[in-house]
Write an enzyme that holds these catalytic residues in place. Structure first.
Site, short mmCIF file in Angstrom:
data_model
loop_
_atom_site.label_atom_id
_atom_site.label_comp_id
_atom_site.label_asym_id
_atom_site.label_seq_id
_atom_site.Cartn_x
_atom_site.Cartn_y
_atom_site.Cartn_z
N THR A 172 112.30 -10.95 20.33
CA THR A 172 111.04 -11.54 20.78
C THR A 172 111.15 -11.90 22.26
O THR A 172 112.16 -12.46 22.70
CB THR A 172 110.67 -12.79 19.96
OG1 THR A 172 110.44 -12.42 18.60
CG2 THR A 172 109.40 -13.45 20.50
N PHE A 174 109.71 -14.06 25.41
CA PHE A 174 109.01 -15.30 25.73
C PHE A 174 108.75 -15.37 27.23
O PHE A 174 109.58 -14.91 28.04
CB PHE A 174 109.84 -16.53 25.34
CG PHE A 174 110.03 -16.70 23.86
CD1 PHE A 174 109.26 -17.61 23.13
CD2 PHE A 174 111.02 -15.98 23.17
CE1 PHE A 174 109.45 -17.79 21.78
CE2 PHE A 174 111.21 -16.16 21.81
CZ PHE A 174 110.42 -17.07 21.11
#
Length: 284
Positions: A172, A174
């Site tokens: 992921t 960010f």
């Protein structure tokens, strides 16, 4: 007073893990929604915001790209978190006990193969860390949570199975947001610039707008469209390029883009993360 970094989710969420990894000197501030995390920074309750924007398996995090331009905040950094999904149970549970696993709807399909193999029924939760907290406070040894090892430490759970995600490179990304931009830094792995724009209502406007990046040798790493205001004709674009607005080639490309747009807003310039340059198979 210690500086704070806001994230969406409860303590033990992957956003919390991103905060601990990228800004260990900041105190993590859990927030119920991305809007709450953004508002915490905007209001001064937090100094930075850690906002998930995309996952290598799931894709774009819904609504985030439409939230960020309206936030009034600036992107000052990026970080990538390798998402290791773990099956967390009560301390006296064993894997064969588990009949149900709870996790966020995004995470459930990311470990679908493991759940099917072990005949575990997936159940949705609003947050992975919340699922872990509820398993810890419950009394059913047949219910587990899908979450991080950090969540296991926080809530006193046992890791019944490590790294059960289907995709071995599940990651992921960010973005770190702040109230003020920072254009002074230069990163060892290059710079990234994020911006939103809306093309003018003329034939081939998007094609012409993109031409400046090609002719000036500026690499565009992302271009996504989304509707604004619920109108099919009001399409806005989110883009990311390699480089800094002060770079000669970037400056020329952005000037050309400006000729064909009626809205252009730079959301931030920040150092490219080292993770961008990893080769396939090097993630851990």
């Amino acid at each position: 007073m210690p500086q704070k970094i806001a994230f969406q989710g409860e303590l033990g969420a992957y956003g919390h893990e991103a905060c601990v990894t990228a800004r260990p000197e900041y105190t993590p501030l859990p927030c119920g929604t991305f809007e709450d995390a953004i508002e915490a920074v905007r209001s001064g309750s937090a100094d930075l915001g850690m906002i998930a924007v995309e996952n290598s398996t799931y894709g774009r995090v819904a609504d985030v790209h439409s939230l960020l331009p309206k936030s009034g905040l600036h992107i000052v950094d990026e970080t990538f978190v390798r998402v290791h999904i773990n099956l967390l149970g009560k301390v006296d549970a064993v894997l064969s006990d588990i009949k149900q696993a709870r996790g966020h709807p995004v995470i459930l399909p990311q470990c679908g193969e493991f759940l099917r193999t072990h005949k575990i029924t997936p159940r949705s939760s609003s947050d992975n860390a919340r699922a872990a907290r509820e398993v810890a406070s419950g009394d059913d040894p047949g219910i587990a949570a899908l979450a991080s090892e950090l969540a296991a430490e926080i809530y006193g759970l046992k890791v019944l199975a490590h790294n059960i995600e289907d995709n071995a490179r599940n990651t992921t990304r960010f973005l770190i947001m702040a109230r003020e931009p920072d254009y002074a830094r230069r990163g060892p792995h290059g710079m990234m610039t994020s911006f939103v724009f809306r093309v003018r209502n003329i034939p081939a406007a998007l094609y012409k707008a993109m031409g400046g990046f090609a002719t000036n040798g500026v690499n565009m790493t992302k271009l996504e469209s989304y509707m604004v205001g619920g109108e099919f004709t009001a399409t806005q674009f989110y883009a990311e390029i390699e480089g800094h607005p002060d770079d000669h080639a970037v400056k020329l490309a952005m000037e050309e883009l400006g000729y064909f747009t009626d809205l252009l807003h730079v959301m931030g310039t920040y150092p490219a993360a080292a993770r961008r340059h990893e080769k396939a198979g090097s993630a851990t």
